[in-house]
Design an enzyme around this catalytic site. Sequence first.
Site, PDB file in Angstrom:
ATOM      1  N   ARG A 294     -26.067 -42.213-137.839  1.00  0.00           N
ATOM      2  CA  ARG A 294     -26.774 -42.541-136.601  1.00  0.00           C
ATOM      3  C   ARG A 294     -28.284 -42.657-136.787  1.00  0.00           C
ATOM      4  O   ARG A 294     -28.912 -43.555-136.230  1.00  0.00           O
ATOM      5  CB  ARG A 294     -26.460 -41.484-135.554  1.00  0.00           C
ATOM      6  CG  ARG A 294     -25.043 -41.621-135.086  1.00  0.00           C
ATOM      7  CD  ARG A 294     -24.643 -40.547-134.131  1.00  0.00           C
ATOM      8  NE  ARG A 294     -23.311 -40.851-133.636  1.00  0.00           N
ATOM      9  CZ  ARG A 294     -22.618 -40.057-132.833  1.00  0.00           C
ATOM     10  NH1 ARG A 294     -23.121 -38.908-132.449  1.00  0.00           N
ATOM     11  NH2 ARG A 294     -21.428 -40.408-132.420  1.00  0.00           N
ATOM     12  N   GLU A 382     -23.775 -27.029-127.966  1.00  0.00           N
ATOM     13  CA  GLU A 382     -24.972 -27.828-128.255  1.00  0.00           C
ATOM     14  C   GLU A 382     -26.254 -27.030-128.027  1.00  0.00           C
ATOM     15  O   GLU A 382     -27.312 -27.383-128.543  1.00  0.00           O
ATOM     16  CB  GLU A 382     -24.946 -29.093-127.379  1.00  0.00           C
ATOM     17  CG  GLU A 382     -25.941 -30.140-127.823  1.00  0.00           C
ATOM     18  CD  GLU A 382     -25.800 -31.457-127.078  1.00  0.00           C
ATOM     19  OE1 GLU A 382     -24.679 -31.792-126.627  1.00  0.00           O
ATOM     20  OE2 GLU A 382     -26.815 -32.167-126.958  1.00  0.00           O
TER      21      GLU A 382
HETATM   22  C1  LIG Z   1     -21.577 -39.787-123.373  1.00  0.00           C
HETATM   23  C2  LIG Z   1     -21.332 -38.788-124.461  1.00  0.00           C
HETATM   24  C3  LIG Z   1     -20.332 -39.008-125.398  1.00  0.00           C
HETATM   25  C4  LIG Z   1     -20.084 -38.086-126.421  1.00  0.00           C
HETATM   26  N1  LIG Z   1     -19.069 -38.319-127.325  1.00  0.00           N
HETATM   27  C5  LIG Z   1     -18.771 -37.363-128.260  1.00  0.00           C
HETATM   28  C6  LIG Z   1     -17.658 -37.523-129.132  1.00  0.00           C
HETATM   29  O1  LIG Z   1     -16.924 -38.501-129.069  1.00  0.00           O
HETATM   30  N2  LIG Z   1     -17.423 -36.524-130.040  1.00  0.00           N
HETATM   31  C7  LIG Z   1     -18.192 -35.408-130.147  1.00  0.00           C
HETATM   32  O2  LIG Z   1     -17.919 -34.547-130.984  1.00  0.00           O
HETATM   33  N3  LIG Z   1     -19.247 -35.252-129.307  1.00  0.00           N
HETATM   34  C8  LIG Z   1     -19.554 -36.182-128.378  1.00  0.00           C
HETATM   35  N4  LIG Z   1     -20.621 -35.996-127.541  1.00  0.00           N
HETATM   36  C9  LIG Z   1     -21.387 -34.737-127.648  1.00  0.00           C
HETATM   37  C10 LIG Z   1     -20.571 -33.598-127.058  1.00  0.00           C
HETATM   38  O3  LIG Z   1     -19.894 -34.070-125.913  1.00  0.00           O
HETATM   39  C11 LIG Z   1     -21.454 -32.419-126.661  1.00  0.00           C
HETATM   40  O4  LIG Z   1     -22.325 -32.064-127.689  1.00  0.00           O
HETATM   41  C12 LIG Z   1     -20.597 -31.208-126.327  1.00  0.00           C
HETATM   42  O5  LIG Z   1     -19.593 -31.558-125.408  1.00  0.00           O
HETATM   43  C13 LIG Z   1     -21.475 -30.101-125.766  1.00  0.00           C
HETATM   44  O6  LIG Z   1     -20.647 -29.107-125.210  1.00  0.00           O
HETATM   45  P1  LIG Z   1     -21.336 -27.860-124.533  1.00  0.00           P
HETATM   46  O7  LIG Z   1     -20.258 -27.057-123.908  1.00  0.00           O
HETATM   47  O8  LIG Z   1     -22.244 -27.218-125.486  1.00  0.00           O
HETATM   48  O9  LIG Z   1     -22.256 -28.483-123.378  1.00  0.00           O
HETATM   49  P2  LIG Z   1     -21.840 -29.317-122.087  1.00  0.00           P
HETATM   50  O10 LIG Z   1     -20.484 -29.868-122.150  1.00  0.00           O
HETATM   51  O11 LIG Z   1     -22.967 -30.279-121.849  1.00  0.00           O
HETATM   52  O12 LIG Z   1     -21.823 -28.218-120.939  1.00  0.00           O
HETATM   53  C14 LIG Z   1     -22.988 -27.563-120.517  1.00  0.00           C
HETATM   54  C15 LIG Z   1     -22.757 -27.043-119.111  1.00  0.00           C
HETATM   55  O13 LIG Z   1     -23.837 -26.188-118.755  1.00  0.00           O
HETATM   56  C16 LIG Z   1     -24.128 -26.371-117.380  1.00  0.00           C
HETATM   57  N5  LIG Z   1     -25.487 -25.902-117.148  1.00  0.00           N
HETATM   58  C17 LIG Z   1     -26.630 -26.403-117.664  1.00  0.00           C
HETATM   59  N6  LIG Z   1     -27.673 -25.693-117.221  1.00  0.00           N
HETATM   60  C18 LIG Z   1     -27.192 -24.714-116.417  1.00  0.00           C
HETATM   61  C19 LIG Z   1     -27.782 -23.666-115.656  1.00  0.00           C
HETATM   62  N7  LIG Z   1     -29.110 -23.481-115.616  1.00  0.00           N
HETATM   63  N8  LIG Z   1     -26.975 -22.861-114.930  1.00  0.00           N
HETATM   64  C20 LIG Z   1     -25.637 -23.039-114.916  1.00  0.00           C
HETATM   65  N9  LIG Z   1     -25.024 -24.029-115.621  1.00  0.00           N
HETATM   66  C21 LIG Z   1     -25.794 -24.840-116.366  1.00  0.00           C
HETATM   67  C22 LIG Z   1     -23.925 -27.867-117.161  1.00  0.00           C
HETATM   68  O14 LIG Z   1     -23.692 -28.167-115.801  1.00  0.00           O
HETATM   69  C23 LIG Z   1     -22.720 -28.142-118.055  1.00  0.00           C
HETATM   70  O15 LIG Z   1     -21.509 -28.067-117.333  1.00  0.00           O
HETATM   71  C24 LIG Z   1     -20.878 -36.913-126.514  1.00  0.00           C
HETATM   72  C25 LIG Z   1     -21.883 -36.682-125.574  1.00  0.00           C
HETATM   73  C26 LIG Z   1     -22.116 -37.592-124.547  1.00  0.00           C
HETATM   74  C27 LIG Z   1     -23.212 -37.310-123.564  1.00  0.00           C
END
Ligand SMILES: Cc1cc2nc3c(=O)[nH]c(=O)nc-3n(C[C@H](O)[C@H](O)[C@H](O)COP(=O)(O)OP(=O)(O)OC[C@H]3O[C@@H](n4cnc5c(N)ncnc54)[C@H](O)[C@@H]3O)c2cc1C
Length: 578
Positions: A294, A382
């Site tokens: 990327r 993340e």
């Molecule tokens: C469009 C897109 C496509 C992607 N495709 C892929 C893929 O094909 N394969 C892959 O491996 N990765 C992919 N990624 C990356 C991957 O989806 C993310 O890195 C991963 O899902 C992150 O998971 P997470 O649980 O850490 O965060 P998230 O799924 O982003 O969840 C974070 C949560 O925290 C909540 N939050 C934030 N701040 C607060 C707060 N102050 N108080 C309470 N709640 C809060 C949010 O509402 C959210 O629900 C993609 C990302 C995007 C945006």
Amino acid sequence: MSTENQTPHILDTDVLVIGAGGAGMSAAIAAGETGRRVLLADRSLIGRGGATIMAQMTVAAALGEQEPDHWRHHLRDTLAAGRGLCSEPLARLLCEEGVDAIRRLDRWGVGWARADGHLTQAQAPGHDRPRCVYVDYLNTGPAVAKTLRTQVVRAPGVRRVGDLVIVDLVLHEGRAVGAVALHLASGEPVLVRAGATVIATGGLTRLYRRNSASLNMGGDGFALALRAGARLVDMEFVQFFPIGHLAPRLVGFDPIMWDPFRYKLGGRLLNRDGEEFVARYGNAAEGQRYTTTRDAATYAILKEVESGRGSPAGGAWLSFRHVPEAALRAAFGPIIDRLAAAGIDLTQQMIEVAPIAHYHMGGIRVDTRLATDVPGLYAAGEAVGGANGANRLSGNAITEAVAFGLRAGRSAAADGVAPPTLDVLRTLAAPVLALLAPATSVAREPNVAALIEDLQATMQAHVGPFRSDAGLRQALAMLAALRARAGATLPGGGAQDPVRLDALDLRNMLLVAEAVARSALARTESRGAHQREDHPAQDEAWTLNHTIAWHDGRWALATQPVERLADLSAAQAEEATA
Ligand SMILES: Cc1cc2nc3c(=O)[nH]c(=O)nc-3n(C[C@H](O)[C@H](O)[C@H](O)COP(=O)(O)OP(=O)(O)OC[C@H]3O[C@@H](n4cnc5c(N)ncnc54)[C@H](O)[C@@H]3O)c2cc1C
């Protein structure tokens, strides 16, 4: 309303998990399995708010279903993509425990695609073999989120609270003991008392004008960690997704939808003159396989644009015109029809793509228990920095979210120090509760939404894929000016006031944007996702991780040696001869 007479709603729990994406839901499940009381809080609906549900296709794990594989091969590819900056213990965790995490999702009924009695694994850029499972075109993230939501409901002792924005953590004698939150539906403050806390709030791509994210990705967790005194690591490494949709206008599609098209069908990236250009920038010719990582593809596209050879809207052309219609239909039948309804005929027409902020490699610094520098505080997904170094391999993020989430949940559940009494907690939380007190007048100034747009434009222009000393200094000056305009109190107030939420978001975004810009200014080299126009070469002296902390309004940047695995080369040699 004064602070004294403000009586916040109280929630009491053993483990507070902030954020209900893949990482947060996994953490809640794992903590719940230990018998602890868990509070899973999200500013949106549980399991529907972050990046996880938006993820498209690839989920990388060395399952060896398509071809023989081993997590050490996956680790080798992850470290190579990370350009020497991966925390090797964290990268190992991702690759080794990712296998179990992805199999768990399978047992929970996620529905990974199968063929001939085994899971189908696709090849993705930077991986040495087919390693990426998926559910269905564009459906992998929703399936993962749904599966985890079901398990969260089944998990013992997990209480789910949506519409709850965590505003700040509460510390007692240096330990995280709870949080202050704002309940969006009622506008009421909430005080959470917690034995341990997991930050699983995802990334920060909302800091950029062009991004693939939702409104919830303004980097709240990084701001919470900074204000609590935790260090962040490698904040300069923001991944731009090279082929975000640019033109023609397309409504109701994911902006990064073209990725699987390229994997499967070998879409050609062309410049204004119809030339394939990716190989000009030191990358192997792509041929029918889309193998450029990327960061390298982002660099190539933006350099073509800069040289005046970009597409009309300022990106590159992506062409599938060489692909027979039957092949397009076989791979993406219903999508082809939806595109046709939107006026796009891929057999005749090229589309325009350009880099778009997509993922954050940097984040909260943790050890392999997913513990931060602050006792009682953990992080997952993340929100964590280090596992992916200077550039993330496609498919690693969902694996990271689930594997790290499970481990962080177990670690937080095992932490088990009793928090102080509610009276003590209330006193400690008073300054943040005061911040949340509704304004005495209905202030509509400053225009917070406009300030957020200014911040995003600043980050896009000066702290995006290409950076320079002058540009970064300009960005820092502009951020300081925005902070002055934002002021120290929150405008708006009362139930469901969107201005108040915008103001809380801006407060976090300003802090996190500054952490990214300061880190980018200090790293005087180009590596992976961090490209400095004034320092175009990778500098081996910079094979270091960068930490940044914020204490009493002052920034502290430092470098530290990259954490290596003592047994890595011996183990890989062993693996190679096995
Ligand atoms: C469009 C897109 C496509 C992607 N495709 C892929 C893929 O094909 N394969 C892959 O491996 N990765 C992919 N990624 C990356 C991957 O989806 C993310 O890195 C991963 O899902 C992150 O998971 P997470 O649980 O850490 O965060 P998230 O799924 O982003 O969840 C974070 C949560 O925290 C909540 N939050 C934030 N701040 C607060 C707060 N102050 N108080 C309470 N709640 C809060 C949010 O509402 C959210 O629900 C993609 C990302 C995007 C945006």
